[in-house]
Design an enzyme around this catalytic site. Structure first.
Site, mmCIF file in Angstrom:
data_model
loop_
_atom_site.group_PDB
_atom_site.id
_atom_site.type_symbol
_atom_site.label_atom_id
_atom_site.label_comp_id
_atom_site.label_asym_id
_atom_site.label_seq_id
_atom_site.Cartn_x
_atom_site.Cartn_y
_atom_site.Cartn_z
ATOM 1 N N LYS A 67 47.923 40.044 29.272
ATOM 2 C CA LYS A 67 46.758 40.710 29.872
ATOM 3 C C LYS A 67 46.723 42.177 29.455
ATOM 4 O O LYS A 67 47.767 42.841 29.439
ATOM 5 C CB LYS A 67 46.862 40.581 31.401
ATOM 6 N N SER A 142 41.104 38.094 37.883
ATOM 7 C CA SER A 142 40.774 38.976 36.781
ATOM 8 C C SER A 142 41.500 38.638 35.474
ATOM 9 O O SER A 142 41.072 39.082 34.413
ATOM 10 C CB SER A 142 41.106 40.415 37.175
ATOM 11 N N SER A 166 44.614 36.991 41.109
ATOM 12 C CA SER A 166 44.166 37.038 39.717
ATOM 13 C C SER A 166 44.969 36.236 38.710
ATOM 14 O O SER A 166 44.576 36.134 37.555
ATOM 15 C CB SER A 166 44.098 38.487 39.238
HETATM 16 N N1 GLN Z 1 39.841 38.957 42.691
HETATM 17 C C1 GLN Z 1 40.588 39.855 43.523
HETATM 18 C C2 GLN Z 1 39.917 41.189 43.592
HETATM 19 O O1 GLN Z 1 38.904 41.344 43.016
HETATM 20 C C3 GLN Z 1 41.982 39.957 43.068
HETATM 21 C C4 GLN Z 1 42.161 40.794 41.870
HETATM 22 C C5 GLN Z 1 43.558 40.748 41.341
HETATM 23 O O2 GLN Z 1 44.373 39.936 41.792
HETATM 24 N N2 GLN Z 1 43.835 41.614 40.401
HETATM 25 O O3 GLN Z 1 40.382 42.072 44.220
#
Ligand code: GLN
Length: 461
Positions: A67, A142, A166
């Site tokens: 990532k 994400s 994420s």
């Molecule tokens: N989707 C979640 C958010 O928008 C988690 C994001 C993540 O785990 N980086 O906060």
């Protein structure tokens, strides 16, 4: 080519293929598919091929998608943001160092929601990634780029970061395994902070055993991250009591997802495991508490992108005052979702609101951790959905942040309580896999992996 790390290792050992051949076939697949899925932002065509002495190392034959919020020295690291479009990392993250030392290869850096804020990878300044199973749909987020890359056979391992889901949510959407370790088991050194008390790096793989192999390599105490420890409990007991989280099977869950999960539970019962219903009474407050704490930490972590230490390059003399320079840098460099969270977090932390929002959210966090503590007195692992829906269409939720944030309703609790949690495919609805989430008590990853491997076997047979 959807192959496990172990599968590649065995093929090389038998002389059916070579390390170079596997690497070239992944590069060829990326060339063929990346334009469609937009999984990779950077591809390392000249990754050092690994020499023969590395054959016995645990990650020999593992090819990683990393990532793009995890640093690799002298390589670009964008966090999916315009503000870091040209940023080059000055050092390598501990997790990547460990992967390379243990025989792994990094194939490239993958797309993400800007600074890991989102659930669909649509918040990337470099355009959305697409779900390889249906390219009209999101891969989740994400860490959507890493999930799409492994699901599309461009590599056989990936790294993501999980702040509120994420790793697990995109793993579920793309039909692969995604694991978020106990908070403090994997070093965050060289990982761009989003919400520091939740962030944890973990693997994407094609089977549970591979996730365990990667975790064993990347975990452990690191002097560059003071919260890390070596507290993993050793577990050999094979008989598990499985708790089904009652509150997670009621409202708001898609009927198809529910059907597949219920069939999966029946299969576990049929296999002779002891399954009981358990309750987490404070579940309904988990997402609001997460949103407040996460945004508060985001607002402070984003302060470093001020155009002086890090940030957009612009014509500094043109900015008349420091305020001007800040506004220009952050105004043009950050996307909508990041700005929304900075504003929300700054508000929650401001005098007068701090007690009403931030402190209260922290109290809820404690209650949720206590709920889990009492559940783990009764059962060894718990079973829950990973996501309330199947992958949604690109564009469907991006203008509606509230419904986007609801994608995380089943995943944020593990981050609030610091627990290890894995998502693995448990059945199918049409072409899509449905992700089941398995959680264990803090530092009981051994137990979690034993249980998840058992479930995987049951669901595959
Ligand atoms: N989707 C979640 C958010 O928008 C988690 C994001 C993540 O785990 N980086 O906060």
């Amino acid at each position: 080519m959807k192959t496990t790390i172990k599968g590649v290792q065995e093929k090389i050992k038998k002389g059916e293929t070579s390390h170079e051949e596997v690497f070239s076939s992944y590069l060829a697949r990326i060339k063929e598919r990346n334009e469609t899925t937009n999984a990779f932002l950077t591809v390392f065509e000249k990754s050092k091929t690994v020499n023969e002495e590395k054959k016995e190392l645990p990650l020999y034959g593992a090819f990683f998608a990393v990532k793009d919020n995890i640093l690799i020295k002298e390589e670009r690291c964008t966090a999916g943001s315009k503000i870091l479009e040209h940023y080059v990392a000055p050092y390598t993250a501990t997790v990547v160092e460990k992967i390379l030392e243990n025989g792994g290869v990094v194939v490239g850096k993958t797309n993400l929601d800007e600074f890991a804020m989102g659930s669909s990878t649509e918040n990337s300044t470099f355009g959305p990634s697409r779900n390889p199973i249906d390219t009209e749909r999101v891969p989740g987020g994400s860490s959507g780029g890493s999930a799409a890359a492994i699901a599309d056979g461009m590599c056989n391992a990936g790294l993501g970061s999980d702040t509120g889901g994420s790793i697990r949510q995109p793993a579920a959407f793309c039909g692969v395994v995604g694991f978020k370790p106990t908070y403090g088991t994997v070093s965050r050194s060289g990982v761009m902070s989003m919400s520091s008390s939740f962030d944890q790096v973990g693997p994407f793989t094609n089977c549970v055993e591979d996730a365990e192999t990667v975790f064993n390599v990347i975990s452990g105490k690191d002097e560059r991250d003071s919260v890390t420890s070596d507290l993993i409990k050793k577990e050999t007991q094979e008989n598990f009591r499985v708790g089904i989280l009652k509150e997670y099977f009621v409202d708001g869950i898609n009927q198809e997802v529910k059907r597949v999960l219920q069939e999966a539970i029946k299969k576990i019962e049929k296999a002779g495991l002891d399954v009981v219903e358990v309750s987490l009474p404070h579940t309904e407050y988990a997402l609001p508490a997460y949103e407040i704490i996460m945004a508060s930490e985001v607002s402070t972590n984003m302060a470093r992108y001020d155009g002086i230490r890090y940030g957009l390059e612009f014509d500094r003399p043109a900015a008349k005052t420091m305020q001007d320079a800040y506004l220009k840098n952050r105004g043009e460099g950050f996307g909508k979702e990041v700005k929304r969270r900075i504003i929300l977090g700054t508000y929650a932390l401001s005098a007068g609101y701090y007690d009403a929002y931030y402190i209260r959210a922290q109290k809820i966090r404690t209650l949720i951790a206590e709920d889990f503590k009492s559940v783990f007195k009764k059962v060894d692992v718990v079973f829950a959905p990973t996501t309330p829906t199947l992958p949604f269409k690109i564009g469907e939720k991006v203008e509606d942040p509230l419904s986007m944030h609801l994608s995380d309703i089943f995943t944020v609790t593990a981050n609030l309580a610091g627990l290890p949690a894995i998502s693995l495919p448990c059945g199918k609805s049409g072409d899509f896999s449905v992700g089941a989430q398995v959680l264990a008590d803090r530092f009981y990853e051994d137990k979690l992996f034993l249980a998840a491997k058992k479930f995987e076997k049951i669901w595959k047979s």
